[in-house]
Design an enzyme around this catalytic site. Structure first.
Site, PDB file in Angstrom:
ATOM      1  N   SER A 114      -2.924  -7.811   2.559  1.00 10.53           N
ATOM      2  CA  SER A 114      -3.170  -7.718   4.006  1.00 10.53           C
ATOM      3  C   SER A 114      -3.609  -9.074   4.542  1.00 10.53           C
ATOM      4  O   SER A 114      -3.231  -9.482   5.637  1.00 10.53           O
ATOM      5  CB  SER A 114      -4.257  -6.681   4.286  1.00 10.53           C
TER       6      SER A 114
ATOM      7  N   LYS B 172     -17.335  -6.670   6.444  1.00 12.74           N
ATOM      8  CA  LYS B 172     -16.035  -7.331   6.613  1.00 12.74           C
ATOM      9  C   LYS B 172     -15.614  -7.249   8.076  1.00 12.74           C
ATOM     10  O   LYS B 172     -15.692  -6.168   8.671  1.00 12.74           O
ATOM     11  CB  LYS B 172     -14.959  -6.593   5.793  1.00 12.74           C
TER      12      LYS B 172
ATOM     13  N   HIS C 267       0.847  -1.201   0.000  1.00  8.34           N
ATOM     14  CA  HIS C 267       0.000   0.000   0.000  1.00  8.34           C
ATOM     15  C   HIS C 267       0.886   1.257   0.000  1.00  8.34           C
ATOM     16  O   HIS C 267       0.633   2.200  -0.747  1.00  8.34           O
ATOM     17  CB  HIS C 267      -0.889   0.044   1.256  1.00  8.34           C
TER      18      HIS C 267
ATOM     19  N   ARG D  87      -2.114  -6.062  -8.797  1.00 11.02           N
ATOM     20  CA  ARG D  87      -0.958  -6.906  -8.537  1.00 11.02           C
ATOM     21  C   ARG D  87      -0.883  -8.019  -9.564  1.00 11.02           C
ATOM     22  O   ARG D  87      -0.088  -8.021 -10.464  1.00 11.02           O
ATOM     23  CB  ARG D  87      -1.055  -7.513  -7.128  1.00 11.02           C
TER      24      ARG D  87
HETATM   25  P1  ADP Z   1      -9.950  -3.501  -0.630  1.00 13.52           P
HETATM   26  O1  ADP Z   1     -10.701  -4.256   0.430  1.00 13.52           O
HETATM   27  O2  ADP Z   1     -10.574  -2.219  -1.045  1.00 13.52           O
HETATM   28  O3  ADP Z   1      -9.484  -4.326  -1.796  1.00 13.52           O
HETATM   29  P2  ADP Z   1      -7.199  -3.391   0.255  1.00 13.52           P
HETATM   30  O4  ADP Z   1      -6.668  -2.631   1.414  1.00 13.52           O
HETATM   31  O5  ADP Z   1      -6.999  -4.865   0.277  1.00 13.52           O
HETATM   32  O6  ADP Z   1      -8.694  -2.976   0.184  1.00 13.52           O
HETATM   33  O7  ADP Z   1      -6.586  -2.814  -1.070  1.00 13.52           O
HETATM   34  C1  ADP Z   1      -6.817  -1.511  -1.509  1.00 13.52           C
HETATM   35  C2  ADP Z   1      -6.230  -1.370  -2.897  1.00 13.52           C
HETATM   36  O8  ADP Z   1      -4.812  -1.502  -2.819  1.00 13.52           O
HETATM   37  C3  ADP Z   1      -6.712  -2.423  -3.895  1.00 13.52           C
HETATM   38  O9  ADP Z   1      -6.843  -1.835  -5.171  1.00 13.52           O
HETATM   39  C4  ADP Z   1      -5.595  -3.436  -3.896  1.00 13.52           C
HETATM   40  O10 ADP Z   1      -5.499  -4.102  -5.148  1.00 13.52           O
HETATM   41  C5  ADP Z   1      -4.392  -2.524  -3.689  1.00 13.52           C
HETATM   42  N1  ADP Z   1      -3.278  -3.239  -3.074  1.00 13.52           N
HETATM   43  C6  ADP Z   1      -3.278  -3.958  -1.944  1.00 13.52           C
HETATM   44  N2  ADP Z   1      -2.063  -4.507  -1.711  1.00 13.52           N
HETATM   45  C7  ADP Z   1      -1.272  -4.111  -2.751  1.00 13.52           C
HETATM   46  C8  ADP Z   1       0.080  -4.360  -3.136  1.00 13.52           C
HETATM   47  N3  ADP Z   1       0.874  -5.162  -2.441  1.00 13.52           N
HETATM   48  N4  ADP Z   1       0.532  -3.779  -4.257  1.00 13.52           N
HETATM   49  C9  ADP Z   1      -0.296  -3.005  -5.002  1.00 13.52           C
HETATM   50  N5  ADP Z   1      -1.578  -2.749  -4.726  1.00 13.52           N
HETATM   51  C10 ADP Z   1      -2.059  -3.291  -3.613  1.00 13.52           C
END
Ligand code: ADP
Length: 163
Positions: A131, A44, A20, A93
């Site tokens: 995450s 969630k 992130h 990703r």
């Molecule tokens: P959500 O529940 O909205 O998917 P996340 O916190 O899991 O929330 O992710 C938010 C955004 O960040 C999403 O678009 C996800 O693809 C992106 N994201 C999460 N981890 C990574 C990473 N390691 N590299 C790039 N983008 C990421």
């Protein structure tokens, strides 16, 4: 004078990872202002409260002076309109992200055609970082420093994780 370009990066950030942070830093280079916003999603179950997640992102992104952090409780495109952001940042990703991000981007486009989604690719070390997997690794006692900033790692250690 050119209008300031503001982008909204919405997500769960439970917890915020180095992936992130990599995306936040990339977006901060492209846009004048980046608002990172933790989405409240009662469907969630989360490990960290909304306030904890906002605080952790503030801590790890404090060196980026055009980044602010907040939370929101409504449709993402409505929140984007409220704060004057015309762009949503999302991360791509692996291929499996694509279908989900595409459908969300198209639906958001229908809800508000003024808001566009910009997907950024992470740096290579964060390609397989999520995450959810960090929580799994932590629950089994694995090292977290590969995936989390020290401030976030410290908070993870205070949480009771299953496993
Ligand atoms: P959500 O529940 O909205 O998917 P996340 O916190 O899991 O929330 O992710 C938010 C955004 O960040 C999403 O678009 C996800 O693809 C992106 N994201 C999460 N981890 C990574 C990473 N390691 N590299 C790039 N983008 C990421």
């Amino acid at each position: 004078m050119r209008k300031e370009r503001k982008a909204l990066y919405p997500g769960s950030f439970d917890p915020p990872t180095l992936g992130h942070l990599d995306l936040i830093a990339r977006a901060a280079k492209i846009f004048d202002q980046v608002v990172v916003a933790v989405a409240r999603n009662d469907a969630k179950t989360s490990l960290f409260s909304i306030d904890e997640r906002v605080e952790m992102i503030q801590e790890i992104a404090r060196h980026l002076d055009n980044v602010t952090v907040t939370s929101f409780d409504k449709l993402t495109v409505d929140f984007a309109r409220d704060i004057g952001a015309a762009v949503l940042i999302r991360g791509l990703r692996v291929l499996s992200d694509f279908e989900y991000e595409l459908s969300m981007a198209i639906n958001n486009q229908k809800l508000n055609p003024e808001v566009d989604t910009v997907c950024l690719m992470p740096s290579e070390p964060y390609l397989f970082l999520s995450s959810r997997q960090v929580k799994e690794i932590a629950s089994l006692g694995g090292r977290m420093d590969l995936f989390l900033a020290p401030e976030v790692e410290a908070r993870m250690r205070t949480k009771k994780l299953g496993g």
